[in-house]
Structure formats: structure tokens, C-alpha cells
Design a protein around this motif. Structure first.
Motif, mmCIF file in Angstrom:
data_model
loop_
_atom_site.group_PDB
_atom_site.id
_atom_site.type_symbol
_atom_site.label_atom_id
_atom_site.label_comp_id
_atom_site.label_asym_id
_atom_site.label_seq_id
_atom_site.Cartn_x
_atom_site.Cartn_y
_atom_site.Cartn_z
ATOM 1 N N GLY A 1 92.177 17.476 -31.232
ATOM 2 C CA GLY A 1 93.249 16.503 -31.042
ATOM 3 C C GLY A 1 92.853 15.396 -30.082
ATOM 4 N N MET A 2 92.127 15.753 -29.012
ATOM 5 C CA MET A 2 91.679 14.746 -28.054
ATOM 6 C C MET A 2 90.683 13.787 -28.693
ATOM 7 S SD MET A 2 91.309 17.028 -24.558
ATOM 8 C CE MET A 2 90.937 15.597 -23.536
ATOM 9 N N THR B 1 93.057 18.909 -35.867
ATOM 10 C CA THR B 1 93.181 17.694 -36.676
ATOM 11 C C THR B 1 91.895 16.884 -36.618
ATOM 12 O OG1 THR B 1 94.555 15.724 -37.048
ATOM 13 C CG2 THR B 1 94.071 16.307 -34.766
ATOM 14 N N ARG B 2 91.806 15.927 -37.525
ATOM 15 C CA ARG B 2 90.691 14.982 -37.501
ATOM 16 C C ARG B 2 91.167 13.661 -38.097
ATOM 17 N NH1 ARG B 2 88.073 13.853 -42.304
ATOM 18 N NH2 ARG B 2 88.528 15.199 -44.103
ATOM 19 N N ALA C 1 99.853 11.856 -26.461
ATOM 20 C CA ALA C 1 99.293 12.921 -27.302
ATOM 21 C C ALA C 1 97.981 13.421 -26.713
ATOM 22 C CB ALA C 1 99.087 12.413 -28.727
ATOM 23 N N TYR C 2 97.170 12.514 -26.191
ATOM 24 C CA TYR C 2 95.906 12.899 -25.556
ATOM 25 C C TYR C 2 96.178 13.775 -24.334
ATOM 26 C CZ TYR C 2 91.128 12.341 -23.802
ATOM 27 O OH TYR C 2 89.843 12.566 -23.377
ATOM 28 N N GLU C 3 97.171 13.392 -23.536
ATOM 29 C CA GLU C 3 97.522 14.171 -22.343
ATOM 30 C C GLU C 3 98.030 15.559 -22.712
ATOM 31 O OE1 GLU C 3 100.349 11.742 -20.368
ATOM 32 O OE2 GLU C 3 98.858 10.372 -19.509
ATOM 33 N N LYS D 1 96.490 19.066 -21.665
ATOM 34 C CA LYS D 1 97.285 20.110 -21.023
ATOM 35 C C LYS D 1 97.111 21.448 -21.743
ATOM 36 C CE LYS D 1 100.356 21.792 -18.191
ATOM 37 N NZ LYS D 1 100.041 22.007 -16.751
ATOM 38 N N ALA D 2 96.993 21.422 -23.077
ATOM 39 C CA ALA D 2 96.788 22.653 -23.840
ATOM 40 C C ALA D 2 95.461 23.304 -23.465
ATOM 41 C CB ALA D 2 96.837 22.356 -25.332
ATOM 42 N N ILE D 3 94.424 22.492 -23.244
ATOM 43 C CA ILE D 3 93.128 23.033 -22.835
ATOM 44 C C ILE D 3 93.231 23.652 -21.447
ATOM 45 C CG2 ILE D 3 90.783 22.382 -22.167
ATOM 46 C CD1 ILE D 3 90.745 20.398 -24.439
#
Length: 272
Positions: free
Chosen positions: A11-12, A71-72, A249-251, A255-257
Motif C-alpha cells: 500500500g505504501m 494492492t498495486r 492512506a500512506y500514513e 501505522k499498520a506496519i
């Protein structure tokens, strides 16, 4: 290793490409004939944790368990909407109102296409004047020849009709029709055009063959407006909102990582 680490990382990466695309749009907000681009995403493979099953008496619905792997970026599409007509002091400034593209001959004989009508006159080998873009590529007429005027023609007197007809006036004021028309081409799928930089596009299998507006039936002809240039169709406000969404979305993926790393640390410390 937890799936969420790789899922969030994908996602990042995707959002980084999204921000890169938005940054390119904003950088070209004043580029003549530039068309804004948008990033499209696609989900990656799903891992099946449990197959769809039912109980012996058939009371439950057949549901399974699948978890996505991220995703990609699937594509970066250009949006070919009409840009604003901007007045220019140059009488060789041409704006296309419609779906057409100018055709230009490259140095290696390859034909390029562009919406940028910021043209100038250059001296040809025979002493005449030939219409070119800023890179020196010759503008083509309907017959695939360079648009030219004789040496004695005054460049300030040259006019371009709405259909691309080229004419000029002699020193005594007599109007002369050159018989040439600036060519305009359309494509079945303009989104399939390959970008070559410097506002140049190349036809591909995905775009289809160029369709000459003057000879192709069923094509709505475009209109050429002299003394104007087509501005970029980038909407700055929309791009800024999209950038904020991409940043958030990047943040969230970041945060998930962090959360996955914390969970792994807790699991590793259980035996202590």
C-alpha cells in the motif's frame, strides 16, 4: 512473518506512485496542452484460509475465509478533457477545440502527435519557411508533408482557418491560398498513446492507428483557433485534495506496519 507487514508495504509503494503522479500533474499545471493523469489501483492475490463449507444439516451459508495481500498500481491514465483557451500574442499559436491532435515529423522520420500548438516559423533548406514546434519538429499537413510558405511571404500575414487552411498575403495585400491544411488526427483510444516527453505522443497498438479527420468517415472534426493555446486541464484544487487523501492512506499503511511490528515484539517476549 505477518502478512500485514507486506500488505501494508504494498500500500505504501502504491501510494508513493500516486503522490508521484499528482506531483507531476501539479508541476505541469502551466504546460501547454498537458493532460492530467490519474493513478488506478488493483488488489493483489487473496490467500484462502478456509474453503467454503456447510454443516451436515445445511443450516449455515457456504462461506469461506480469504485474506487479501495488498494492492498495486494497475495503470496511470490520462484524462483527455478540453483545456482552457488561452490568448497568445503569436499568430502561429494554434488551439485545438475537439478531440484532434497535431502531427509532427521527428528527426528520425517518426511521426509524433501533440495537443501543444505553440508553433514557430523556421527556415527550410530551400529558403522557404516551415512551421515547427519548439524542438524543431515539422508540423504536417493532411498529405503528410511539412506545412510551408514561400520565402517572399510575410510570416505576420499568415492565417490559419478553423479547418486548418493555410493562407498569406503578398506585399501588395493580395491573399494567397497555399492549398495546405494543418492535419488533425484522432484515436479510437487516446489513453493508449505513449508519452515521449516534450508534449509528444506516439501511436501504439493500444491507441489504434491515427485517424485523419479530413478523410475518416464518422469522425467529428475538430476546430483550430488561431492566436490561442490550449492550457493544461489540471485542476489544482482537485489535485491538492487527492494529495491529502494519498498522504493519509500512506500514513495508515505506515501505522499498520508499526502495529504489526509491535505485535511481533509482544509475541517474541511471551517466553520471558
Amino acid at each position: 512473518m505477518m502478512r500485514s507487514l507486506w500488505t501494508a508495504a504494498s500500500g505504501m509503494r502504491a501510494q508513493q506512485t500516486n503522490v508521484d503522479t499528482i506531483a507531476n500533474n501539479l508541476a505541469n499545471v502551466n504546460t501547454t496542452g498537458f493532460k492530467t493523469q490519474s493513478t488506478q489501483f488493483r488488489s493483489l492475490l487473496y490467500q484462502t484460509l478456509q474453503e467454503k463449507t456447510t454443516t451436515a444439516n445445511g443450516d449455515d451459508k457456504p462461506t469461506g475465509a480469504q485474506v487479501g495481500l495488498g494492492t498495486r498500481v494497475s495503470s496511470i491514465n490520462s484524462v483527455y478533457t478540453q483545456g482552457e483557451e488561452l490568448e497568445s500574442d503569436s499568430n502561429t499559436a494554434l488551439c485545438i477545440n475537439g478531440q484532434g491532435f497535431f502531427a509532427l515529423s521527428g528527426g528520425d522520420g517518426e511521426t509524433f502527435f501533440s495537443r501543444n500548438g505553440d508553433f514557430n516559423w523556421a527556415i527550410d533548406n530551400d529558403g522557404g519557411r516551415v512551421l515547427t514546434n519548439a524542438s524543431g519538429y515539422k508540423v504536417l499537413d493532411r498529405n503528410g508533408q511539412a506545412v510551408k510558405i514561400p520565402a517572399e511571404a510575410g510570416t505576420d500575414s499568415v492565417t490559419f482557418g478553423s479547418d486548418g487552411a493555410v493562407s498569406y498575403k503578398r506585399s501588395d495585400g493580395t491573399p494567397v491560398q497555399t492549398g495546405q491544411y494543418v492535419a488533425l488526427y484522432q484515436f479510437a483510444n487516446p489513453g493508449g498513446l505513449e508519452k515521449r516527453g516534450s508534449n509528444l505522443l506516439a501511436a501504439t497498438v493500444n491507441s489504434g492507428n491515427p485517424l485523419n479527420e479530413s478523410t475518416t468517415n464518422g469522425v467529428t472534426p475538430s476546430v483550430i483557433v488561431q492566436g490561442y493555446l490550449e492550457g493544461s486541464n489540471v485542476d489544482v484544487a482537485t489535485q491538492m485534495v487527492d494529495m491529502i487523501i494519498a498522504q493519509r492512506a500512506y500514513e495508515l499503511n505506515s501505522k499498520a506496519i508499526t502495529t504489526s511490528d509491535t505485535m511481533l515484539e509482544e509475541a517474541n517476549n511471551l517466553k520471558r
